[in-house]
Motif scaffolding. Structure first.
Motif, PDB file in Angstrom:
ATOM      1  N   LEU A  87      54.879 -10.059 -35.966  1.00 28.57           N
ATOM      2  CA  LEU A  87      54.314  -8.878 -35.331  1.00 28.57           C
ATOM      3  C   LEU A  87      53.368  -8.147 -36.281  1.00 28.57           C
ATOM      4  CD1 LEU A  87      54.250  -6.961 -32.898  1.00 28.57           C
ATOM      5  CD2 LEU A  87      56.251  -5.805 -33.848  1.00 28.57           C
ATOM      6  N   SER A  88      53.756  -8.047 -37.548  1.00 31.99           N
ATOM      7  CA  SER A  88      52.904  -7.343 -38.511  1.00 31.99           C
ATOM      8  C   SER A  88      51.574  -8.057 -38.702  1.00 31.99           C
ATOM      9  CB  SER A  88      53.625  -7.197 -39.860  1.00 31.99           C
ATOM     10  OG  SER A  88      53.860  -8.463 -40.446  1.00 31.99           O
ATOM     11  N   GLU A  89      51.593  -9.379 -38.682  1.00 29.55           N
ATOM     12  CA  GLU A  89      50.345 -10.142 -38.819  1.00 29.55           C
ATOM     13  C   GLU A  89      49.445  -9.945 -37.607  1.00 29.55           C
ATOM     14  OE1 GLU A  89      51.812 -14.048 -39.368  1.00 29.55           O
ATOM     15  OE2 GLU A  89      52.255 -13.779 -41.512  1.00 29.55           O
ATOM     16  N   ASP A  90      50.054  -9.893 -36.432  1.00 29.94           N
ATOM     17  CA  ASP A  90      49.286  -9.672 -35.204  1.00 29.94           C
ATOM     18  C   ASP A  90      48.724  -8.255 -35.173  1.00 29.94           C
ATOM     19  OD1 ASP A  90      48.295 -10.302 -32.603  1.00 29.94           O
ATOM     20  OD2 ASP A  90      49.936  -9.144 -31.744  1.00 29.94           O
ATOM     21  N   LEU A  91      49.538  -7.281 -35.590  1.00 32.42           N
ATOM     22  CA  LEU A  91      49.095  -5.891 -35.601  1.00 32.42           C
ATOM     23  C   LEU A  91      47.964  -5.686 -36.598  1.00 32.42           C
ATOM     24  CD1 LEU A  91      52.525  -4.034 -35.434  1.00 32.42           C
ATOM     25  CD2 LEU A  91      50.758  -4.048 -33.671  1.00 32.42           C
TER      26      LEU A  91
END
Length: 219
Positions: free
Chosen positions: A60-64
Motif C-alpha cells: 500500500l505504501s508503494e502504491d500511495l
C-alpha cells in the motif's frame, strides 16, 4: 469478501495523517501492524498474522507513493504567483433579502480605490465579506441592520495561482491544507476559483503560512 489487504487499506484511508506519513515512508511498518491487528481481527472475524499485515502495508505504501506524490507534487511544483495581503477583516452575516443590494452599494463605494481588497461568498444561510480594514467603517454602516454572526479582525491572506492540472488531480487541496494543519495554522476562511484560491489566517501566522506555501513548490 473481505481480505487483509482491503481491510488494511480501509483502515489507513480513514486516518488522513497516517495515510500521508505512510506514503512518505516515515512509519515503522512492524509497529504499525502490531497496533492495527486487534481492530483488523475484529473486522475480519479471525486471527491475522502480523507478517501478512506488514506485507499489505508495504504494498500500500508503494502504491500511495505513486498516487500521492508523483501526481500531486507535479501540480504543486507548478504553483504560480503567491500574493500576500495584510490588514483584512472577515465579516459573516445571516443571508437576508436586503443583503444583495448592500453588496452592490459597498462595491460602488470602494471601486474607485484599487488598493482596497474585497471578496464575498454566499452559502445557504450565511454570507461572508472580506475587506481591507481601511473600509471597515463603510461595512459597519451599510450592514448595520443585518444580523452579524462573526467578525474577525487582523487577518492576512495568501492567494495562490494553481496550474490547470489541479482540477483533474485528486488530493491537491487535501495535501495543501494538511501541511498547514501540521504546522498548527488555523485557516479562518477559504475562497477559491478554478485556478486560484485564497486562504485567510491571522496576521501572527502569515509568515509561517507563506513559508508552507512557498515550500510546496520545492517538494
Amino acid at each position: 469478501m473481505k481480505t487483509i489487504s482491503s481491510v488494511v487499506e480501509h483502515y489507513i484511508k480513514t486516518k488522513p495523517f497516517l495515510l500521508s506519513a505512510l506514503s512518505q515512508g516515515i512509519i515503522n511498518l512492524t509497529s504499525l501492524a502490531r497496533n492495527m491487528m486487534p481492530e483488523l481481527e475484529l473486522e475480519l472475524g479471525k486471527d491475522v498474522k502480523q507478517g501478512a499485515v506488514v506485507m499489505s502495508l508495504k504494498r500500500l505504501s508503494e502504491d500511495l507513493d505513486f498516487r500521492l506524490n508523483h501526481k500531486i507534487v507535479k501540480v504543486l511544483k507548478s504553483i504560480g504567483e503567491i500574493t500576500v495581503r495584510s490588514s483584512l477583516t472577515d465579516y459573516t452575516f445571516v443571508v437576508s433579502d436586503t443583503m444583495l443590494n448592500k453588496h452592490v452599494e459597498l462595491i460602488n463605494r470602494i471601486t474607485a480605490n484599487p488598493e482596497v481588497f474585497y471578496t464575498s461568498s454566499r452559502g445557504v444561510n450565511e454570507t461572508s465579506i472580506v475587506v481591507s480594514s481601511s473600509v471597515n467603517d463603510i461595512v459597519d454602516t451599510l450592514f448595520a441592520d443585518e444580523k452579524m454572526v462573526e467578525r474577525t479582525d487582523n487577518l492576512a491572506s495568501i492567494t495562490i495561482k494553481l496550474p490547470k492540472d489541479n482540477i483533474s488531480t485528486p488530493g491537491v487541496y487535501y495535501y495543501i491544507f494538511q501541511r498547514l494543519a501540521w504546522e498548527g495554522i488555523i485557516v479562518n476562511e477559504v475562497i477559491s476559483t478554478s485556478y486560484e484560491f485564497t486562504i485567510l489566517v491571522s496576521e501572527e501566522e502569515i509568515d509561517l503560512a507563506f513559508k508552507v506555501m512557498k515550500d510546496l513548490k520545492n517538494l
